[in-house]
Every structure is written in C-alpha cells, then in structure tokens.
Scaffold this motif. Structure first.
Motif, PDB file in Angstrom:
ATOM      1  N   GLU A   1       0.831  -1.200   0.000  1.00  0.00           N
ATOM      2  CA  GLU A   1       0.000   0.000   0.000  1.00  0.00           C
ATOM      3  C   GLU A   1       0.872   1.258   0.000  1.00  0.00           C
ATOM      4  OE1 GLU A   1      -2.979  -0.565  -0.672  1.00  0.00           O
ATOM      5  OE2 GLU A   1      -3.505  -2.469   0.246  1.00  0.00           O
ATOM      6  N   MET A   2       1.950   1.247   0.778  1.00  0.00           N
ATOM      7  CA  MET A   2       2.830   2.414   0.800  1.00  0.00           C
ATOM      8  C   MET A   2       3.495   2.597  -0.561  1.00  0.00           C
ATOM      9  SD  MET A   2       3.857   5.121   2.142  1.00  0.00           S
ATOM     10  CE  MET A   2       2.975   4.944   3.662  1.00  0.00           C
ATOM     11  N   GLN A   3       3.884   1.512  -1.213  1.00  0.00           N
ATOM     12  CA  GLN A   3       4.466   1.616  -2.554  1.00  0.00           C
ATOM     13  C   GLN A   3       3.451   2.165  -3.553  1.00  0.00           C
ATOM     14  OE1 GLN A   3       7.603   1.407  -3.825  1.00  0.00           O
ATOM     15  NE2 GLN A   3       8.003   1.481  -1.629  1.00  0.00           N
ATOM     16  N   HIS A   4       2.198   1.770  -3.414  1.00  0.00           N
ATOM     17  CA  HIS A   4       1.146   2.316  -4.280  1.00  0.00           C
ATOM     18  C   HIS A   4       1.069   3.837  -4.112  1.00  0.00           C
ATOM     19  CE1 HIS A   4      -1.164  -1.784  -4.002  1.00  0.00           C
ATOM     20  NE2 HIS A   4      -0.055  -1.872  -4.735  1.00  0.00           N
ATOM     21  N   ALA A   5       1.100   4.299  -2.863  1.00  0.00           N
ATOM     22  CA  ALA A   5       1.025   5.740  -2.591  1.00  0.00           C
ATOM     23  C   ALA A   5       2.210   6.466  -3.214  1.00  0.00           C
ATOM     24  CB  ALA A   5       0.975   5.997  -1.080  1.00  0.00           C
TER      25      ALA A   5
ATOM     26  N   LEU B   1     -13.217  -5.625   3.226  1.00  0.00           N
ATOM     27  CA  LEU B   1     -14.162  -4.576   2.831  1.00  0.00           C
ATOM     28  C   LEU B   1     -13.413  -3.402   2.195  1.00  0.00           C
ATOM     29  CD1 LEU B   1     -16.957  -3.260   2.728  1.00  0.00           C
ATOM     30  CD2 LEU B   1     -16.540  -2.450   5.076  1.00  0.00           C
ATOM     31  N   ALA B   2     -12.324  -2.976   2.815  1.00  0.00           N
ATOM     32  CA  ALA B   2     -11.534  -1.870   2.269  1.00  0.00           C
ATOM     33  C   ALA B   2     -10.985  -2.225   0.888  1.00  0.00           C
ATOM     34  CB  ALA B   2     -10.394  -1.518   3.219  1.00  0.00           C
ATOM     35  N   GLU B   3     -10.481  -3.435   0.726  1.00  0.00           N
ATOM     36  CA  GLU B   3      -9.950  -3.851  -0.583  1.00  0.00           C
ATOM     37  C   GLU B   3     -11.055  -3.837  -1.635  1.00  0.00           C
ATOM     38  OE1 GLU B   3      -6.940  -3.987  -1.349  1.00  0.00           O
ATOM     39  OE2 GLU B   3      -5.827  -4.513   0.450  1.00  0.00           O
TER      40      GLU B   3
ATOM     41  N   TYR C   1     -11.053   2.063  -8.055  1.00  0.00           N
ATOM     42  CA  TYR C   1      -9.960   2.093  -9.030  1.00  0.00           C
ATOM     43  C   TYR C   1     -10.438   1.634 -10.405  1.00  0.00           C
ATOM     44  CZ  TYR C   1      -6.699   2.970  -5.171  1.00  0.00           C
ATOM     45  OH  TYR C   1      -6.042   3.505  -4.098  1.00  0.00           O
ATOM     46  N   GLN C   2     -11.365   0.690 -10.439  1.00  0.00           N
ATOM     47  CA  GLN C   2     -11.940   0.292 -11.730  1.00  0.00           C
ATOM     48  C   GLN C   2     -12.633   1.486 -12.390  1.00  0.00           C
ATOM     49  OE1 GLN C   2     -14.390  -2.991 -10.438  1.00  0.00           O
ATOM     50  NE2 GLN C   2     -12.856  -4.525 -11.007  1.00  0.00           N
TER      51      GLN C   2
ATOM     52  N   GLU D   1      -2.725  -5.598  -7.846  1.00  0.00           N
ATOM     53  CA  GLU D   1      -2.225  -5.951  -6.518  1.00  0.00           C
ATOM     54  C   GLU D   1      -3.330  -5.901  -5.468  1.00  0.00           C
ATOM     55  OE1 GLU D   1       1.402  -3.917  -5.493  1.00  0.00           O
ATOM     56  OE2 GLU D   1       2.245  -4.289  -7.487  1.00  0.00           O
ATOM     57  N   GLU D   2      -4.253  -4.954  -5.605  1.00  0.00           N
ATOM     58  CA  GLU D   2      -5.373  -4.881  -4.658  1.00  0.00           C
ATOM     59  C   GLU D   2      -6.258  -6.123  -4.774  1.00  0.00           C
ATOM     60  OE1 GLU D   2      -5.011  -2.867  -2.424  1.00  0.00           O
ATOM     61  OE2 GLU D   2      -4.296  -0.945  -3.160  1.00  0.00           O
TER      62      GLU D   2
END
Length: 177
Positions: A80-84, A130-132, A139-140, A163-164
């Motif tokens: 998640e941090m890499q995504h940010a 739920l968050a995912e 994102y879609q 990745e999500e």
C-alpha cells in the motif's frame, strides 16, 4: 477502405519545442491534468490510510493464527505504501504536488481507517477485505474514466488494481471462505 496513418513529425517537434516547460504533458494528453492530479491525490490518501490500517492490524493482532495473519498484513502494508509513492510520483510528473497532508488524509481516502472493537483476527480480516473491495471498485471506475486519454496513469492504476485484487484474494484465503 484505406486508413493511412500519417505522422506529422515536424508539427510534433515544433510543439514540443514551444512547450518544453510542460514536461510529459503534451497537447495530445486528452484530460484536464488538474483533475487527474486531484484524483491521484485521493488515491495517495486512500493508500496511506490502508497502509496505516494494515500496519496497526499487523502489530495488534492476537490469537492462534496471529503470525500468519500479521505477516500478511505487514506485506500488504508495504504494498500500500508503494502504491502511494507510485501515485505521488505520477502526480509530480504531471506537474502537481503530491498531497500527503495528515490533516486531510481520512477525508480524501476512499476507505475508512476503521479497526474492530477488539483485536479479533477475523474482524480485522473482514475489515481489510471490505476496504480492498471498495478500492477495487473505485480504481476500476478511475481506470474506465482515464480510458485512452492518459495511458500512463491508466497503466499505473491497472497495476495497483491488480495488486489490490491479489490482496482481497489473500484475505479470502485467510478467512477460509
């Protein structure tokens, strides 16, 4: 029916020379880059909030399966941090300022920073699933909106989305459902 592809390299070179300060944003970009930057800043907020939630859950998880679940949460937190960071780099490429302002992260994020009332592993897994699922759906929609107008940002979002989806699949496996 012959659709000949003709590339006007002279025109492209002249435009590129005239607008050097625009960096990677060319006349054929196709979207309002300020809107794309705002959307990506919301993605940054979402990913940071997810990183925070996963990190807290990795540290506070208890129970017989704690080691396995905590390791998975730690792995997801790093992703998640890499995504940010990747979204922030794209914001910068587009000429914007990545927004990591802690005061507004939760308001801009697509997901909540919610944690179960207890440190129950199942509740944590369900909370993160739920968050995912929320992130996958949002994102879609972003990817559909970007379409062919910004293929670089679209590919970035598609990569993060992939990745999500893996994270959601991992959580389903851990839940045993």
């Amino acid at each position: 029916m012959s659709d000949s592809f003709v590339l006007d390299v002279t025109r492209i070179r002249e435009e590129a020379q005239r607008k050097m300060e625009a960096g990677p944003v060319t006349g054929s970009y196709g979207l309002d880059e300020e809107r794309v930057i705002a959307i990506l800043n919301d993605v940054i907020a979402t990913e940071v909030v997810c990183w925070l939630r996963y990190t807290r859950h990795a540290i506070s998880a208890i129970g017989i399966d704690r080691a396995q679940v905590s390791a998975e949460f730690t792995e997801h937190a790093a992703a998640e941090m890499q995504h940010a960071i990747r979204a922030a780099e794209r914001v910068s490429q587009l000429g914007g300022d990545p927004d990591f302002d802690p005061a507004t992260l939760v308001q801009r994020a697509h997901t909540d920073y919610t944690t179960p009332a207890s440190d129950d592993l199942k509740a944590m897994l369900e909370n993160n699933l739920l968050a995912e699922r929320i992130v996958i759906s949002t994102y879609q929609e972003i990817i559909r909106w970007l379409g062919d107008h910004d293929p670089t940002t679209r590919r970035l979002m598609e990569s993060i989305l992939e990745e999500e989806e893996e994270h959601a699949d991992d959580i389903i496996d851990l839940l045993g459902t």
